[in-house]
Motif scaffolding. Structure first.
Motif, PDB file in Angstrom:
ATOM      1  N   GLY A 120       5.183  13.552 -10.515  1.00  0.00           N
ATOM      2  CA  GLY A 120       6.308  14.479 -10.608  1.00  0.00           C
ATOM      3  C   GLY A 120       7.158  14.228 -11.845  1.00  0.00           C
ATOM      4  N   ALA A 121       7.362  12.967 -12.177  1.00  0.00           N
ATOM      5  CA  ALA A 121       8.162  12.627 -13.361  1.00  0.00           C
ATOM      6  C   ALA A 121       7.450  13.074 -14.631  1.00  0.00           C
ATOM      7  CB  ALA A 121       8.431  11.126 -13.399  1.00  0.00           C
ATOM      8  N   GLU A 122       6.140  12.939 -14.665  1.00  0.00           N
ATOM      9  CA  GLU A 122       5.395  13.372 -15.848  1.00  0.00           C
ATOM     10  C   GLU A 122       5.487  14.887 -16.024  1.00  0.00           C
ATOM     11  OE1 GLU A 122       0.887  13.112 -17.688  1.00  0.00           O
ATOM     12  OE2 GLU A 122       1.439  11.884 -15.959  1.00  0.00           O
ATOM     13  N   THR A 123       5.383  15.623 -14.937  1.00  0.00           N
ATOM     14  CA  THR A 123       5.506  17.083 -15.003  1.00  0.00           C
ATOM     15  C   THR A 123       6.889  17.492 -15.497  1.00  0.00           C
ATOM     16  OG1 THR A 123       3.947  17.315 -13.183  1.00  0.00           O
ATOM     17  CG2 THR A 123       5.354  19.206 -13.654  1.00  0.00           C
ATOM     18  N   ALA A 124       7.923  16.836 -14.956  1.00  0.00           N
ATOM     19  CA  ALA A 124       9.285  17.162 -15.371  1.00  0.00           C
ATOM     20  C   ALA A 124       9.511  16.828 -16.842  1.00  0.00           C
ATOM     21  CB  ALA A 124      10.290  16.416 -14.500  1.00  0.00           C
ATOM     22  N   SER A 125       8.997  15.696 -17.301  1.00  0.00           N
ATOM     23  CA  SER A 125       9.197  15.327 -18.709  1.00  0.00           C
ATOM     24  C   SER A 125       8.445  16.276 -19.636  1.00  0.00           C
ATOM     25  CB  SER A 125       8.773  13.883 -18.952  1.00  0.00           C
ATOM     26  OG  SER A 125       7.380  13.735 -18.800  1.00  0.00           O
ATOM     27  N   ASP A 126       7.290  16.764 -19.209  1.00  0.00           N
ATOM     28  CA  ASP A 126       6.574  17.757 -20.021  1.00  0.00           C
ATOM     29  C   ASP A 126       7.387  19.043 -20.155  1.00  0.00           C
ATOM     30  OD1 ASP A 126       4.456  16.042 -20.379  1.00  0.00           O
ATOM     31  OD2 ASP A 126       3.194  16.976 -18.831  1.00  0.00           O
ATOM     32  N   LYS A 127       8.001  19.472 -19.064  1.00  0.00           N
ATOM     33  CA  LYS A 127       8.828  20.684 -19.113  1.00  0.00           C
ATOM     34  C   LYS A 127      10.046  20.488 -20.001  1.00  0.00           C
ATOM     35  CE  LYS A 127       7.523  22.679 -14.690  1.00  0.00           C
ATOM     36  NZ  LYS A 127       7.999  23.152 -13.382  1.00  0.00           N
ATOM     37  N   VAL A 128      10.669  19.321 -19.936  1.00  0.00           N
ATOM     38  CA  VAL A 128      11.830  19.044 -20.788  1.00  0.00           C
ATOM     39  C   VAL A 128      11.418  19.049 -22.255  1.00  0.00           C
ATOM     40  CG1 VAL A 128      13.496  17.262 -21.431  1.00  0.00           C
ATOM     41  CG2 VAL A 128      13.137  17.811 -19.033  1.00  0.00           C
ATOM     42  N   ALA A 129      10.268  18.449 -22.566  1.00  0.00           N
ATOM     43  CA  ALA A 129       9.805  18.418 -23.954  1.00  0.00           C
ATOM     44  C   ALA A 129       9.525  19.823 -24.473  1.00  0.00           C
ATOM     45  CB  ALA A 129       8.548  17.552 -24.053  1.00  0.00           C
ATOM     46  N   ARG A 130       8.882  20.656 -23.642  1.00  0.00           N
ATOM     47  CA  ARG A 130       8.622  22.043 -24.051  1.00  0.00           C
ATOM     48  C   ARG A 130       9.928  22.793 -24.270  1.00  0.00           C
ATOM     49  NH1 ARG A 130       4.851  24.581 -19.785  1.00  0.00           N
ATOM     50  NH2 ARG A 130       5.295  26.440 -21.007  1.00  0.00           N
ATOM     51  N   CYS A 131      10.895  22.594 -23.391  1.00  0.00           N
ATOM     52  CA  CYS A 131      12.188  23.268 -23.521  1.00  0.00           C
ATOM     53  C   CYS A 131      12.900  22.826 -24.802  1.00  0.00           C
ATOM     54  CB  CYS A 131      13.050  22.974 -22.296  1.00  0.00           C
ATOM     55  SG  CYS A 131      14.627  23.831 -22.324  1.00  0.00           S
ATOM     56  N   MET A 132      12.821  21.552 -25.118  1.00  0.00           N
ATOM     57  CA  MET A 132      13.466  21.063 -26.345  1.00  0.00           C
ATOM     58  C   MET A 132      12.818  21.685 -27.582  1.00  0.00           C
ATOM     59  SD  MET A 132      14.144  17.091 -25.331  1.00  0.00           S
ATOM     60  CE  MET A 132      14.762  16.654 -26.928  1.00  0.00           C
ATOM     61  N   ARG A 133      11.487  21.817 -27.563  1.00  0.00           N
ATOM     62  CA  ARG A 133      10.817  22.460 -28.701  1.00  0.00           C
ATOM     63  C   ARG A 133      11.241  23.911 -28.831  1.00  0.00           C
ATOM     64  NH1 ARG A 133       6.425  19.518 -26.915  1.00  0.00           N
ATOM     65  NH2 ARG A 133       5.511  21.310 -25.859  1.00  0.00           N
TER      66      ARG A 133
ATOM     67  N   GLY B 108       0.815  -1.214   0.000  1.00  0.00           N
ATOM     68  CA  GLY B 108       0.000   0.000   0.000  1.00  0.00           C
ATOM     69  C   GLY B 108       0.846   1.261   0.000  1.00  0.00           C
ATOM     70  N   LEU B 109       1.875   1.295   0.831  1.00  0.00           N
ATOM     71  CA  LEU B 109       2.759   2.458   0.862  1.00  0.00           C
ATOM     72  C   LEU B 109       3.519   2.618  -0.452  1.00  0.00           C
ATOM     73  CD1 LEU B 109       4.178   2.269   4.489  1.00  0.00           C
ATOM     74  CD2 LEU B 109       2.674   4.004   3.533  1.00  0.00           C
ATOM     75  N   SER B 110       3.936   1.507  -1.027  1.00  0.00           N
ATOM     76  CA  SER B 110       4.651   1.565  -2.312  1.00  0.00           C
ATOM     77  C   SER B 110       3.760   2.143  -3.403  1.00  0.00           C
ATOM     78  CB  SER B 110       5.129   0.169  -2.717  1.00  0.00           C
ATOM     79  OG  SER B 110       6.026  -0.330  -1.772  1.00  0.00           O
ATOM     80  N   ALA B 111       2.513   1.744  -3.421  1.00  0.00           N
ATOM     81  CA  ALA B 111       1.583   2.275  -4.426  1.00  0.00           C
ATOM     82  C   ALA B 111       1.385   3.778  -4.240  1.00  0.00           C
ATOM     83  CB  ALA B 111       0.248   1.545  -4.338  1.00  0.00           C
ATOM     84  N   ALA B 112       1.288   4.223  -2.993  1.00  0.00           N
ATOM     85  CA  ALA B 112       1.115   5.656  -2.736  1.00  0.00           C
ATOM     86  C   ALA B 112       2.340   6.448  -3.173  1.00  0.00           C
ATOM     87  CB  ALA B 112       0.834   5.883  -1.248  1.00  0.00           C
ATOM     88  N   VAL B 113       3.517   5.945  -2.860  1.00  0.00           N
ATOM     89  CA  VAL B 113       4.755   6.632  -3.246  1.00  0.00           C
ATOM     90  C   VAL B 113       4.906   6.634  -4.764  1.00  0.00           C
ATOM     91  CG1 VAL B 113       7.275   6.451  -3.163  1.00  0.00           C
ATOM     92  CG2 VAL B 113       5.946   6.243  -1.068  1.00  0.00           C
ATOM     93  N   LEU B 114       4.606   5.517  -5.387  1.00  0.00           N
ATOM     94  CA  LEU B 114       4.740   5.423  -6.840  1.00  0.00           C
ATOM     95  C   LEU B 114       3.824   6.412  -7.554  1.00  0.00           C
ATOM     96  CD1 LEU B 114       6.073   3.967  -9.199  1.00  0.00           C
ATOM     97  CD2 LEU B 114       4.238   2.295  -9.100  1.00  0.00           C
ATOM     98  N   SER B 115       2.622   6.589  -7.053  1.00  0.00           N
ATOM     99  CA  SER B 115       1.718   7.531  -7.713  1.00  0.00           C
ATOM    100  C   SER B 115       2.248   8.962  -7.607  1.00  0.00           C
ATOM    101  CB  SER B 115       0.315   7.440  -7.115  1.00  0.00           C
ATOM    102  OG  SER B 115       0.297   7.925  -5.792  1.00  0.00           O
ATOM    103  N   GLN B 116       2.841   9.318  -6.483  1.00  0.00           N
ATOM    104  CA  GLN B 116       3.408  10.655  -6.322  1.00  0.00           C
ATOM    105  C   GLN B 116       4.630  10.855  -7.215  1.00  0.00           C
ATOM    106  OE1 GLN B 116       2.106  13.236  -4.574  1.00  0.00           O
ATOM    107  NE2 GLN B 116       0.384  11.844  -4.345  1.00  0.00           N
ATOM    108  N   VAL B 117       5.484   9.862  -7.280  1.00  0.00           N
ATOM    109  CA  VAL B 117       6.689   9.955  -8.108  1.00  0.00           C
ATOM    110  C   VAL B 117       6.318  10.021  -9.586  1.00  0.00           C
ATOM    111  CG1 VAL B 117       8.764   8.694  -8.829  1.00  0.00           C
ATOM    112  CG2 VAL B 117       8.201   8.888  -6.411  1.00  0.00           C
ATOM    113  N   ALA B 118       5.340   9.241  -9.987  1.00  0.00           N
ATOM    114  CA  ALA B 118       4.924   9.233 -11.392  1.00  0.00           C
ATOM    115  C   ALA B 118       4.388  10.596 -11.806  1.00  0.00           C
ATOM    116  CB  ALA B 118       3.867   8.156 -11.617  1.00  0.00           C
TER     117      ALA B 118
END
Length: 89
Positions: free
Chosen positions: A45-58, A33-43
């Motif tokens: 944050g990672a999606e937000t960061a990857s969106d910013k990197v993609a925008r910066c590359m464009r 249960g704790l792993s699932a909660a942590v994974l959802s938070q990390v996912a």
């Protein structure tokens, strides 16, 4: 009959068989249960960061192409400008 049931129930209450198994099941469920909660938070944050990197590359790609066709400034100047623009994201 009543005495037999009490004796059986009393023996069952004193018995420790299976207690470790129950502990392991509860601990494993808590860890999952704790792993699932942590994974959802990390996912998220990672999606937000990857969106910013993609925008910066464009942005950087468009600026480099535009700069190459309009002026002869250095690569370092273009890179510094892209870093400034991407820093605002």
């Amino acid at each position: 009959m009543s005495n037999s049931i009490r004796t059986t129930f009393s023996r069952f209450r004193r018995s420790q068989d299976g207690a470790v198994t129950v502990d392991w099941v509860v601990l494993t469920a808590a860890i999952v249960g704790l792993s699932a909660a942590v994974l959802s938070q990390v996912a998220e944050g990672a999606e937000t960061a990857s969106d910013k990197v993609a925008r910066c590359m464009r942005i950087t790609g468009n600026q480099v192409l535009r700069d190459q066709s309009t002026d002869n400034r250095s690569y370092e100047w273009r890179l510094a400008r892209a870093q400034r623009n991407c820093g605002r994201l």
